[in-house]
Design a protein around this motif. Sequence first.
Motif, short mmCIF file in Angstrom:
data_model
loop_
_atom_site.label_atom_id
_atom_site.label_comp_id
_atom_site.label_asym_id
_atom_site.label_seq_id
_atom_site.Cartn_x
_atom_site.Cartn_y
_atom_site.Cartn_z
N ALA A 83 -20.15 4.50 -4.93
CA ALA A 83 -20.98 4.85 -4.08
C ALA A 83 -20.18 6.10 -3.15
CB ALA A 83 -21.86 3.84 -2.90
N MET A 84 -18.76 5.63 -2.73
CA MET A 84 -18.30 6.22 -2.14
C MET A 84 -17.55 7.74 -2.39
SD MET A 84 -16.82 3.58 0.65
CE MET A 84 -17.62 2.17 1.70
N CYS A 85 -17.63 7.76 -3.72
CA CYS A 85 -17.22 8.79 -4.22
C CYS A 85 -15.71 8.74 -4.22
CB CYS A 85 -17.26 10.07 -4.10
SG CYS A 85 -19.14 10.99 -4.53
N ILE A 86 -15.32 7.48 -3.95
CA ILE A 86 -13.56 8.16 -3.75
C ILE A 86 -13.09 7.92 -5.41
CG2 ILE A 86 -11.99 5.61 -3.07
CD1 ILE A 86 -13.55 4.56 -1.60
N ASP A 87 -11.69 8.32 -5.71
CA ASP A 87 -11.19 8.29 -7.11
C ASP A 87 -9.90 8.02 -6.97
OD1 ASP A 87 -13.17 10.47 -8.25
OD2 ASP A 87 -11.71 12.08 -6.06
N LEU A 88 -9.45 7.61 -5.20
CA LEU A 88 -8.05 6.80 -5.83
C LEU A 88 -8.44 5.86 -4.50
CD1 LEU A 88 -5.31 9.96 -6.13
CD2 LEU A 88 -5.93 8.00 -8.01
N LEU A 89 -8.13 4.64 -4.48
CA LEU A 89 -8.45 3.98 -3.41
C LEU A 89 -7.05 2.51 -3.20
CD1 LEU A 89 -9.85 2.54 -1.36
CD2 LEU A 89 -10.29 0.09 -3.41
N ALA A 90 -6.47 3.03 -2.52
CA ALA A 90 -5.09 2.00 -2.34
C ALA A 90 -5.20 0.86 -1.26
CB ALA A 90 -3.68 3.27 -1.79
N PHE A 91 -4.86 -0.28 -1.33
CA PHE A 91 -4.68 -1.38 -1.10
C PHE A 91 -3.36 -1.75 -0.41
CE2 PHE A 91 -6.15 -2.21 -4.64
CZ PHE A 91 -5.82 -3.52 -5.74
N GLY A 133 -0.27 -5.26 -3.30
CA GLY A 133 -1.04 -4.23 -3.14
C GLY A 133 -1.22 -3.94 -4.60
N GLY A 134 -2.07 -2.45 -4.18
CA GLY A 134 -2.29 -1.92 -5.82
C GLY A 134 -3.27 -0.77 -5.32
N LEU A 135 -3.25 -0.37 -6.35
CA LEU A 135 -4.21 1.82 -7.04
C LEU A 135 -4.97 1.37 -7.73
CD1 LEU A 135 -3.57 4.29 -5.63
CD2 LEU A 135 -2.73 5.03 -7.27
N ALA A 153 0.48 -1.25 0.11
CA ALA A 153 -0.18 0.32 0.42
C ALA A 153 -0.08 1.77 0.04
CB ALA A 153 -0.91 0.07 1.03
N THR A 154 2.28 1.52 0.60
CA THR A 154 3.18 1.92 0.92
C THR A 154 3.16 2.45 -0.76
OG1 THR A 154 3.72 0.93 2.99
CG2 THR A 154 5.53 3.36 1.35
N LEU A 155 3.64 2.22 -1.21
CA LEU A 155 4.02 2.27 -3.42
C LEU A 155 2.45 2.97 -3.59
CD1 LEU A 155 5.60 3.05 -5.73
CD2 LEU A 155 5.57 0.64 -5.67
N ALA A 156 1.17 2.36 -3.16
CA ALA A 156 -0.08 2.95 -3.51
C ALA A 156 -0.09 4.07 -3.82
CB ALA A 156 -0.70 1.67 -3.85
N LEU A 157 0.02 4.45 -2.54
CA LEU A 157 -0.22 5.61 -1.92
C LEU A 157 1.10 6.46 -2.33
CD1 LEU A 157 -1.22 4.30 2.20
CD2 LEU A 157 -2.30 6.00 0.47
N ASN A 158 2.26 6.26 -2.41
CA ASN A 158 3.47 7.36 -3.37
C ASN A 158 2.86 7.83 -4.05
OD1 ASN A 158 6.02 8.49 -1.35
ND2 ASN A 158 4.75 6.47 -0.72
N MET A 159 2.25 6.62 -5.07
CA MET A 159 2.11 7.06 -6.37
C MET A 159 0.83 8.37 -6.66
SD MET A 159 2.31 3.42 -8.12
CE MET A 159 3.78 2.75 -9.09
N ALA A 160 -0.16 7.84 -5.97
CA ALA A 160 -1.37 8.80 -6.23
C ALA A 160 -0.93 9.75 -5.28
CB ALA A 160 -2.39 8.50 -4.87
N SER A 206 2.82 6.02 5.97
CA SER A 206 2.88 5.93 4.20
C SER A 206 2.24 7.27 3.70
CB SER A 206 2.20 4.35 4.01
OG SER A 206 1.56 4.29 4.61
N VAL A 207 1.00 7.61 4.37
CA VAL A 207 0.03 8.65 4.44
C VAL A 207 1.26 10.71 4.44
CG1 VAL A 207 -1.46 10.56 3.98
CG2 VAL A 207 -1.99 7.71 3.81
N LEU A 208 1.71 10.48 5.96
CA LEU A 208 1.59 11.69 6.48
C LEU A 208 3.16 12.13 5.93
CD1 LEU A 208 0.79 10.56 9.82
CD2 LEU A 208 0.42 12.82 8.14
#
Lengths: 384, 78
Positions: free
Chosen positions: A186-194, A207-209, A75-82, A102-104
Amino acid sequence: MVFMIYLDNPATTKRKPLSVVTSLTKNTLLNSVNAGRGGHKYSIKGAKIVTDTADKLAKLFKISAPERIAFTQNATLALNMAINGILSQGGHAIVTSMEHNSVLRPVNKLGNYTVVYADNEGYVNPEDIKAAIKDDTKLIVCTHASNVSGSIQPIAEIGKIARANGLIFLVDAAQSAGTVDIDVDAMCIDLLAFSGHKSLLGPLGTGGLYVGERARLEPYITGGTGSLSKSLTQPLTLPDMLHSGTLNTPAIAALGRAVDFILKKGSSKILAHERLLAENLINRLDSIDGVSVLGGRDMNKRNGTVAFTVDGMPSEEVSRILAVQYDIATRGGWHCAYLAHKTLGTARHGAVRAGFSYYNSMYDVRALSYAISDIVKNLRAVHF
Amino acid sequence: MPQIYAEVGSITMATRLSKELSAQKIKAEVIHTPNSTSGCSYSVKTDEKYKDILTKYTARYKIKRIIKSDSDGFYDIS
Ligand SMILES: Cc1ncc(COP(=O)(O)O)c(C=O)c1O
């Protein structure tokens, strides 16, 4: 082999479904192939494995365009990409105090951001997010479920605010994917990191984005994609844009089996099981003098993660004793989420975290609560 | 029957397009595009009689061009 009760599931779920283990073994043996490099049958088959897993994830997260899912190693890489992909040209980000490093750390590196504090139970008020919007805000980032307190944030409400204000909404689903319901539209999510290796029950290194239509990302990592080789610029089609370098095909295949498992069992049933264990543990810990459980008591707003403190003993020490004397794996400290601990009132000593997965049982709950009772008793004996 | 190739940008699109065609019982194969002008791309190879069906998917799968292959070589027929 030493038998250990494993409760460090928020870090990674150690036990995986058998189908995941066999798929990983089989595909390492037979399909350690470079997906989409060349025209031989292994290359084509590798690509099919990748798209099949994307299709399954799309079903789980209710994504209508599975080609908009890219695989990463975590997820860390996905969050960095986003984060870097949206803010590459500048712009302000809003994050919450419940975020993981990984976000902060990525937003802090870029420098222009506001932290919205959650309440002392770990819940973010969407109105506070709305109030933090500035003229140059581009991105709102929110973790779906806290890796410390297990609090589940009101994602759909925050998503509505993001949409109404023309902002991109990035959700960190590292601790929720596979258990808590996710519906990107439904949740108006534009980017989902997992993460694939935590509650999704897939292997390490997955993981993924998901990148929704509204999110115009700049590629964060560039390199070979097996396509447009004559061009020196990164292809902009998804998922190639985010698939630089060789993919971990066997692990992605095994992640697909993990998603099959979750779809078959039902994520809501898995969550109900984990919540039952967490609730039981909370009730037991609440009855021990000197033990404080973090977060609220409304189980509908929590997942299977329980963090607690023991008066007079640092969290790392409690966790060490649990491991050494009771063979119970938990995690002490600040869990890469110092601001979350600050929010929850545990900035000084951190907390002990126990997280349940599908494979834990009431036996594990009892073992942990007895061990904690014992530790507290021994602590008192030393002190008085 | 002459073969045609629908050239798409990525292997993902090619895989998805071939799945779509296979679901309609159309024999389709993902191949590394011969003579790709962009340098490495993927195509879905099928019988020429399915050209109209392929064309319907131009937007969805971002088909760049349709190439025909016969004994004289390859030509763009999109
Ligand atoms: C909330 C949260 N976000 C992101 C991450 C990073 O996940 P990964 O280990 O897959 O990079 C974690 C990991 O613990 C997490 O708990």
